[in-house]
Design a protein around this motif. Structure first.
Motif, short mmCIF file in Angstrom:
data_model
loop_
_atom_site.label_atom_id
_atom_site.label_comp_id
_atom_site.label_asym_id
_atom_site.label_seq_id
_atom_site.Cartn_x
_atom_site.Cartn_y
_atom_site.Cartn_z
N LEU A 1 26.64 41.63 13.58
CA LEU A 1 27.60 41.13 12.59
C LEU A 1 27.88 39.66 12.87
CD1 LEU A 1 27.91 44.18 12.05
CD2 LEU A 1 30.37 43.82 11.85
N LEU A 2 27.45 38.80 11.96
CA LEU A 2 27.72 37.36 12.07
C LEU A 2 28.84 37.00 11.10
CD1 LEU A 2 27.01 34.39 12.88
CD2 LEU A 2 25.50 34.37 10.88
N GLY A 3 29.91 36.43 11.61
CA GLY A 3 30.99 35.97 10.74
C GLY A 3 30.79 34.52 10.33
N ILE A 4 31.18 34.20 9.10
CA ILE A 4 31.28 32.81 8.67
C ILE A 4 32.69 32.62 8.12
CG2 ILE A 4 30.42 30.98 7.15
CD1 ILE A 4 27.73 32.36 7.11
N ALA A 5 33.51 31.90 8.89
CA ALA A 5 34.89 31.63 8.49
C ALA A 5 34.98 30.22 7.91
CB ALA A 5 35.81 31.77 9.70
N GLY A 6 36.14 29.89 7.35
CA GLY A 6 36.34 28.53 6.86
C GLY A 6 37.26 28.50 5.66
N PRO A 7 37.70 27.31 5.27
CA PRO A 7 38.66 27.17 4.17
C PRO A 7 38.07 27.51 2.80
CG PRO A 7 37.90 25.02 4.88
CD PRO A 7 37.31 26.01 5.83
N PRO A 8 38.93 27.74 1.80
CA PRO A 8 38.45 28.01 0.44
C PRO A 8 37.59 26.86 -0.07
CG PRO A 8 40.86 28.25 0.57
CD PRO A 8 40.40 27.69 1.88
N GLY A 9 36.46 27.19 -0.65
CA GLY A 9 35.61 26.18 -1.25
C GLY A 9 34.68 25.46 -0.28
N ALA A 10 34.68 25.87 0.99
CA ALA A 10 33.84 25.18 1.99
C ALA A 10 32.36 25.44 1.76
CB ALA A 10 34.23 25.62 3.39
N GLY A 11 32.04 26.56 1.10
CA GLY A 11 30.63 26.90 0.87
C GLY A 11 30.18 28.10 1.69
N VAL B 1 29.16 38.47 7.49
CA VAL B 1 30.53 38.74 7.03
C VAL B 1 31.17 37.39 6.78
CG1 VAL B 1 32.73 39.81 7.64
CG2 VAL B 1 30.58 40.79 8.52
N GLU B 2 31.56 37.13 5.51
CA GLU B 2 32.10 35.79 5.26
C GLU B 2 33.47 35.85 4.61
OE1 GLU B 2 32.35 34.12 2.14
OE2 GLU B 2 31.23 35.44 0.79
N GLY B 3 34.36 34.94 5.06
CA GLY B 3 35.70 34.92 4.50
C GLY B 3 36.60 33.94 5.23
N ASN B 4 37.76 33.73 4.65
CA ASN B 4 38.67 32.70 5.15
C ASN B 4 39.25 32.98 6.54
OD1 ASN B 4 39.98 32.57 1.83
ND2 ASN B 4 38.56 31.13 2.74
N TYR B 5 39.64 34.24 6.76
CA TYR B 5 40.60 34.51 7.85
C TYR B 5 40.01 35.21 9.06
CZ TYR B 5 43.80 33.35 4.04
OH TYR B 5 44.45 32.72 3.01
N LEU B 6 38.69 35.10 9.25
CA LEU B 6 38.02 35.88 10.30
C LEU B 6 38.45 35.48 11.70
CD1 LEU B 6 34.37 35.88 8.86
CD2 LEU B 6 36.30 37.34 8.26
#
Ligand SMILES: Nc1ncnc2c1ncn2[C@@H]1O[C@H](COP(=O)(O)OP(=O)(O)OP(=O)(O)O)[C@@H](O)[C@H]1O
Ligand SMILES: [Mg+2]
Length: 222
Positions: free
Chosen positions: A26-36, A133-138
């Motif tokens: 499971l690889l997470g990609i976190a970041g702010p809204p609109g970051a891509g 798994v991608e989303g803002n709050y990981l």
């Protein structure tokens, strides 16, 4: 793998950073809204598929609470903040993904922006060993938002995709006006909601295994 600051990696080089093996990863990609994040997750999935490594995108977005629930809680105006998601269900499903052998189905909800609601079982994870798994709050801790700290423990690695504030602002304004808001409504949504959430998320950036910013077709290591 050696990481050099300012190095620009192609999506193929990023995909190579995901270790080989038999167990689900499971690889997470976190970041702010609109970051891509969604864009990078899809590019990674496509790149991995081409390399004969089946992968699937499992977005955090599908765990938005339904509008009916938000209305009952008088929280519609805060939709998108950490407590407007069913974090317990998200963590439970991440755990299920880890515990279920590759080859057995695990339904995963998706968020449908057209109807502004999640759709249950929007994707079925089955034969894919790698799950993005991608989303803002990981990468939040419980001090920032109760319940979210358990997410990181379910991920094998978690990257953070950042973007300069003016880029985020422009993308989000465009998204909201394209979605039917007036320029004034869009502007208010960006300043009162999106960028406030972005500040909370930025405080979790240092917990990432890798911090990236888009650079042309590639991604710069920070
Ligand atoms: N590397 C990139 N270069 C240029 N534009 C990009 C890049 N990645 C994404 N975009 C554009 O930025 C916008 C936002 O991208 P995307 O939807 O992937 O962001 P996100 O992080 O998933 O946002 P959200 O958290 O709101 O779901 C889209 O219009 C997308 O086309
Ligand atoms: Mg997205």
């Amino acid at each position: 793998m050696v990481t050099r600051a300012n190095e620009v990696l192609s999506v193929s080089e990023l995909a190579q950073r995901i270790p080989a093996g038999d167990e689900r990863f499971l690889l997470g990609i976190a970041g702010p809204p609109g970051a891509g994040k969604s864009t990078l997750a899809q590019r990674l999935r496509d790149e991995l598929a081409e390399a004969g490594r089946p992968a699937v995108v499992a977005p955090m977005d599908g765990y938005h609470l339904r509008n009916q629930v938000l209305l009952a809680r008088n929280a519609m105006g805060r939709k998108g903040e950490p407590d407007t998601f069913d974090v317990a269900a998200f963590v439970a499903d991440l755990r299920l993904l880890r515990e279920t052998p590759v080859g057995s189905p695990v339904p995963w909800p998706l968020f449908d922006r057209a109807i502004d609601e999640p759709t249950d079982g929007g994707v079925i994870v089955r034969d894919e060993r790698i799950v993005v798994v991608e989303g803002n709050y990981l990468l939040l801790t419980d001090a920032e938002a109760p319940g979210w700290a358990e997410v990181r423990g379910q991920l094998d690695a978690c990257w953070y995709l950042d973007a300069p504030r003016p880029v985020l602002t422009e993308r989000l304004l465009h998204r909201h006006t394209a979605g039917g808001r007036t320029p004034e409504q869009a502007s208010r949504k960006v300043t009162d909601s999106d960028l406030r959430n972005a500040d909370l998320i930025a405080a979790s950036r240092h917990r990432a295994d890798l911090v990236l910013t888009a650079a042309g077709r590639g991604y710069r290591l920070n």
